[in-house]
Design a protein around this motif. Structure first.
Motif, PDB file in Angstrom:
ATOM      1  N   MET A   1      -1.931  -3.217  -5.886  1.00  0.00           N
ATOM      2  CA  MET A   1      -0.519  -3.826  -5.906  1.00  0.00           C
ATOM      3  C   MET A   1      -0.580  -4.990  -5.030  1.00  0.00           C
ATOM      4  O   MET A   1       0.200  -6.161  -5.525  1.00  0.00           O
ATOM      5  CB  MET A   1       0.186  -2.853  -5.537  1.00  0.00           C
ATOM      6  CG  MET A   1       0.420  -1.778  -6.167  1.00  0.00           C
ATOM      7  SD  MET A   1       1.587  -0.376  -5.731  1.00  0.00           S
ATOM      8  CE  MET A   1       1.696   0.969  -7.060  1.00  0.00           C
ATOM      9  N   ALA A   2      -1.089  -4.937  -3.844  1.00  0.00           N
ATOM     10  CA  ALA A   2      -1.032  -6.234  -2.861  1.00  0.00           C
ATOM     11  C   ALA A   2      -1.548  -7.466  -3.645  1.00  0.00           C
ATOM     12  O   ALA A   2      -1.310  -8.636  -3.298  1.00  0.00           O
ATOM     13  CB  ALA A   2      -1.583  -5.927  -1.398  1.00  0.00           C
ATOM     14  N   ALA A   3      -2.773  -7.292  -4.096  1.00  0.00           N
ATOM     15  CA  ALA A   3      -3.543  -8.593  -4.729  1.00  0.00           C
ATOM     16  C   ALA A   3      -2.691  -8.922  -5.927  1.00  0.00           C
ATOM     17  O   ALA A   3      -3.241 -10.057  -6.228  1.00  0.00           O
ATOM     18  CB  ALA A   3      -4.884  -7.928  -4.987  1.00  0.00           C
ATOM     19  N   GLY A   4      -1.854  -8.048  -6.565  1.00  0.00           N
ATOM     20  CA  GLY A   4      -1.171  -8.668  -7.791  1.00  0.00           C
ATOM     21  C   GLY A   4      -2.230  -8.675  -8.932  1.00  0.00           C
ATOM     22  O   GLY A   4      -2.007  -9.519  -9.907  1.00  0.00           O
ATOM     23  N   GLY A   5      -3.194  -8.000  -8.961  1.00  0.00           N
ATOM     24  CA  GLY A   5      -4.189  -7.953 -10.068  1.00  0.00           C
ATOM     25  C   GLY A   5      -4.154  -6.652 -10.980  1.00  0.00           C
ATOM     26  O   GLY A   5      -3.189  -6.000 -10.773  1.00  0.00           O
ATOM     27  N   GLY A  82       1.903  -3.507  10.863  1.00  0.00           N
ATOM     28  CA  GLY A  82       3.314  -3.923  10.847  1.00  0.00           C
ATOM     29  C   GLY A  82       3.791  -3.980   9.509  1.00  0.00           C
ATOM     30  O   GLY A  82       3.023  -3.568   8.488  1.00  0.00           O
ATOM     31  N   ASP A  83       5.159  -4.228   9.415  1.00  0.00           N
ATOM     32  CA  ASP A  83       5.842  -4.337   7.985  1.00  0.00           C
ATOM     33  C   ASP A  83       5.111  -5.544   7.236  1.00  0.00           C
ATOM     34  O   ASP A  83       5.076  -5.163   5.964  1.00  0.00           O
ATOM     35  CB  ASP A  83       7.270  -4.619   8.135  1.00  0.00           C
ATOM     36  CG  ASP A  83       8.006  -3.542   8.833  1.00  0.00           C
ATOM     37  OD1 ASP A  83       7.647  -2.444   8.997  1.00  0.00           O
ATOM     38  OD2 ASP A  83       9.054  -3.782   9.249  1.00  0.00           O
ATOM     39  N   ARG A  84       4.635  -6.361   7.557  1.00  0.00           N
ATOM     40  CA  ARG A  84       3.912  -7.391   6.740  1.00  0.00           C
ATOM     41  C   ARG A  84       2.580  -7.176   6.391  1.00  0.00           C
ATOM     42  O   ARG A  84       2.024  -8.053   5.766  1.00  0.00           O
ATOM     43  CB  ARG A  84       4.140  -8.894   7.322  1.00  0.00           C
ATOM     44  CG  ARG A  84       5.483  -9.509   7.732  1.00  0.00           C
ATOM     45  CD  ARG A  84       5.616 -10.838   8.233  1.00  0.00           C
ATOM     46  NE  ARG A  84       4.476 -11.516   7.188  1.00  0.00           N
ATOM     47  CZ  ARG A  84       4.796 -11.990   6.051  1.00  0.00           C
ATOM     48  NH1 ARG A  84       5.695 -11.990   5.385  1.00  0.00           N
ATOM     49  NH2 ARG A  84       3.715 -12.803   5.442  1.00  0.00           N
ATOM     50  N   PHE A  85       2.075  -6.012   6.750  1.00  0.00           N
ATOM     51  CA  PHE A  85       0.669  -5.733   6.428  1.00  0.00           C
ATOM     52  C   PHE A  85       0.124  -6.231   4.992  1.00  0.00           C
ATOM     53  O   PHE A  85      -0.762  -6.940   4.797  1.00  0.00           O
ATOM     54  CB  PHE A  85       0.489  -4.287   6.611  1.00  0.00           C
ATOM     55  CG  PHE A  85      -1.121  -3.911   6.618  1.00  0.00           C
ATOM     56  CD1 PHE A  85      -1.993  -4.128   7.555  1.00  0.00           C
ATOM     57  CD2 PHE A  85      -1.617  -3.659   5.474  1.00  0.00           C
ATOM     58  CE1 PHE A  85      -3.318  -3.870   7.326  1.00  0.00           C
ATOM     59  CE2 PHE A  85      -3.037  -3.396   4.936  1.00  0.00           C
ATOM     60  CZ  PHE A  85      -3.831  -3.332   6.005  1.00  0.00           C
ATOM     61  N   ALA A  86       0.999  -5.496   4.136  1.00  0.00           N
ATOM     62  CA  ALA A  86       0.428  -5.878   2.435  1.00  0.00           C
ATOM     63  C   ALA A  86       0.554  -7.390   2.161  1.00  0.00           C
ATOM     64  O   ALA A  86      -0.221  -7.853   1.448  1.00  0.00           O
ATOM     65  CB  ALA A  86       1.428  -4.881   1.524  1.00  0.00           C
ATOM     66  N   PRO A 120      -3.155   1.770   6.784  1.00  0.00           N
ATOM     67  CA  PRO A 120      -2.043   2.236   7.340  1.00  0.00           C
ATOM     68  C   PRO A 120      -1.032   2.679   6.841  1.00  0.00           C
ATOM     69  O   PRO A 120      -0.125   1.726   6.405  1.00  0.00           O
ATOM     70  CB  PRO A 120      -1.745   1.284   8.736  1.00  0.00           C
ATOM     71  CG  PRO A 120      -2.095  -0.361   7.928  1.00  0.00           C
ATOM     72  CD  PRO A 120      -3.312   0.212   7.261  1.00  0.00           C
ATOM     73  N   THR A 121      -0.895   3.870   6.330  1.00  0.00           N
ATOM     74  CA  THR A 121       0.224   4.169   5.162  1.00  0.00           C
ATOM     75  C   THR A 121       1.511   4.075   5.577  1.00  0.00           C
ATOM     76  O   THR A 121       2.559   3.800   4.729  1.00  0.00           O
ATOM     77  CB  THR A 121      -0.079   5.581   4.882  1.00  0.00           C
ATOM     78  OG1 THR A 121      -0.117   6.412   5.977  1.00  0.00           O
ATOM     79  CG2 THR A 121      -1.549   5.903   4.328  1.00  0.00           C
ATOM     80  N   ALA A 122       1.730   3.971   7.072  1.00  0.00           N
ATOM     81  CA  ALA A 122       3.126   3.802   7.360  1.00  0.00           C
ATOM     82  C   ALA A 122       3.798   2.572   7.193  1.00  0.00           C
ATOM     83  O   ALA A 122       4.933   2.194   7.106  1.00  0.00           O
ATOM     84  CB  ALA A 122       3.243   4.231   8.943  1.00  0.00           C
ATOM     85  N   THR A 123       2.926   1.484   6.843  1.00  0.00           N
ATOM     86  CA  THR A 123       3.549   0.039   6.740  1.00  0.00           C
ATOM     87  C   THR A 123       4.164  -0.069   5.404  1.00  0.00           C
ATOM     88  O   THR A 123       4.809  -0.965   5.003  1.00  0.00           O
ATOM     89  CB  THR A 123       2.375  -0.772   6.822  1.00  0.00           C
ATOM     90  OG1 THR A 123       1.435  -0.716   5.802  1.00  0.00           O
ATOM     91  CG2 THR A 123       1.530  -0.799   8.160  1.00  0.00           C
ATOM     92  N   ASP A 124       4.152   0.836   4.554  1.00  0.00           N
ATOM     93  CA  ASP A 124       4.584   0.904   3.195  1.00  0.00           C
ATOM     94  C   ASP A 124       6.171   1.671   3.122  1.00  0.00           C
ATOM     95  O   ASP A 124       6.773   1.670   2.022  1.00  0.00           O
ATOM     96  CB  ASP A 124       3.883   1.561   2.081  1.00  0.00           C
ATOM     97  CG  ASP A 124       2.700   0.509   1.777  1.00  0.00           C
ATOM     98  OD1 ASP A 124       2.913  -0.675   1.932  1.00  0.00           O
ATOM     99  OD2 ASP A 124       1.636   1.016   1.714  1.00  0.00           O
TER     100      ASP A 124
END
Length: 334
Positions: A1-5, A82-86, A120-124
């Motif tokens: 998802m983060a890669a947009g692939g 942090g919140d911007r991890f992805a 880190p699952t909590a970042t989502d």
């Protein structure tokens, strides 16, 4: 998802039957999970993502570049959570991709390495963290065997059972024997408990303190289960397992499964027991405890990762050094 692939449905690395180590051979996701449920869930969760059941079906695949391999955590510092991890990972990913010297304009296939207990699952966010793991659903026969085990438990011990209940109440202790591990990766305190004698003593003592007279036991070693049942009976505690509770064709069907496939049955049953106890260094025990922890209200068990255990809440206890193995809680989806 983060890669947009796009995504090719993952395959599972199977164990070598001779020695119990990862052999490197892969098999279909259906080996352990309901593949159609996975594909449907991913489609609903991220409808923009194209999902290919195999690599052979990739659009314009004949023009694809040679596959490149990436260890996901290698391109970003995961210590800075942090919140911007992805978002940060996405930027780092495309920077890395631009450095691969790709020659063709066709698709690029990226083989992701095993990133065990790194993300880190909590970042989502809390909602995503709680529900994302549910895209993996145990294969149909494992779910059926688990249901039969619970029903036979209820009939054998004359206890009321409603499978819609979150868990049985004050009836059954679930224990998982975990002795198949390399001692050199454990702390000194964990090493002391990494054998059958220590674990069986801890588990039976827990049952007697809680006045629970029925135990469901599971282990990767069948011989340990039989031994535990005999030791429990010596302490006037009834103990049983999936092999004891299934009969006839159901038992035959269970025994046709591999050890890892049978473990899915134990995991499903353990989510329904009154209380669960396992070792804090074991991933199976954490899988059970994290799933059971989701049943609690936010204010209940908030400090379950502190105290005299690795983790403890009203539903589960994980034994080991205080404050150890927090990477499981940080990087596993329930």
């Amino acid at each position: 998802m983060a890669a947009g692939g796009s995504l090719v449905v993952p395959r599972i690395v199977v164990r070598d039957d001779h020695g119990g180590i990862l052999a490197g051979n892969t098999t279909d996701l259906a080996y352990m999970f309901d593949r159609e449920h996975f594909v449907t869930s991913m489609g609903l969760s991220c409808p923009q993502m194209r999902i290919y059941k195999t690599g052979f079906g990739i659009e314009d695949g004949e023009n694809a570049n040679e596959p490149v391999t990436l260890q996901p955590e290698a391109i970003i510092k995961t210590v800075e959570v942090g919140d911007r991890f992805a978002g940060d990972w996405r930027a780092a990913f495309y920077k890395w991709l631009s450095q691969q010297g790709l020659e063709r304009k066709g698709p690029t296939i990226v083989r992701l390495g095993d990133s065990y207990l790194k993300y880190p699952t909590a970042t989502d966010g809390e909602a995503f963290q709680q529900h994302f793991g549910k895209i993996l659903k145990a294969r149909t026969d494992a779910r059926r065997f688990a249901t039969m085990v619970l029903q036979n438990l209820a009939e054998m011990y004359h206890e009321p059972l409603n499978l819609k209940d979150l868990m049985l109440q004050n009836v059954l202790l679930g224990v998982y024997l975990s002795t198949e591990i390399k001692l050199d990766i454990l702390s000194e305190e964990d090493r002391q408990n990494a054998n059958y004698e220590a674990q069986s003593k801890l588990y039976l003592g827990h049952a007697m303190r809680k006045n629970i007279s029925l135990i469901y036991v599971a282990s990767a070693h069948g011989s340990e289960i039989s031994r535990f049942i005999l030791d429990a009976n010596a302490d006037e505690i009834d103990a049983t397992s999936k092999v004891d509770l299934l009969k006839g064709k159901d038992l035959e069907g269970l025994l046709e499964l591999t050890v890892d496939q049978q473990a899915m049955v134990d995991l499903l049953v353990m989510t329904k027991v009154s209380e669960f106890i396992g070792m804090g260094y074991d991933s199976f025990a954490w899988s059970v405890a994290l799933r059971r922890h989701e049943y609690l209200k936010k204010s209940t068990g908030a400090t379950w990762l502190s105290g005299h255990y690795v983790a403890k809440d009203p539903f589960s206890t994980l034994i080991g050094a205080t404050g150890a193995h927090k990477e499981f809680a940080a990087s596993m989806w329930p």
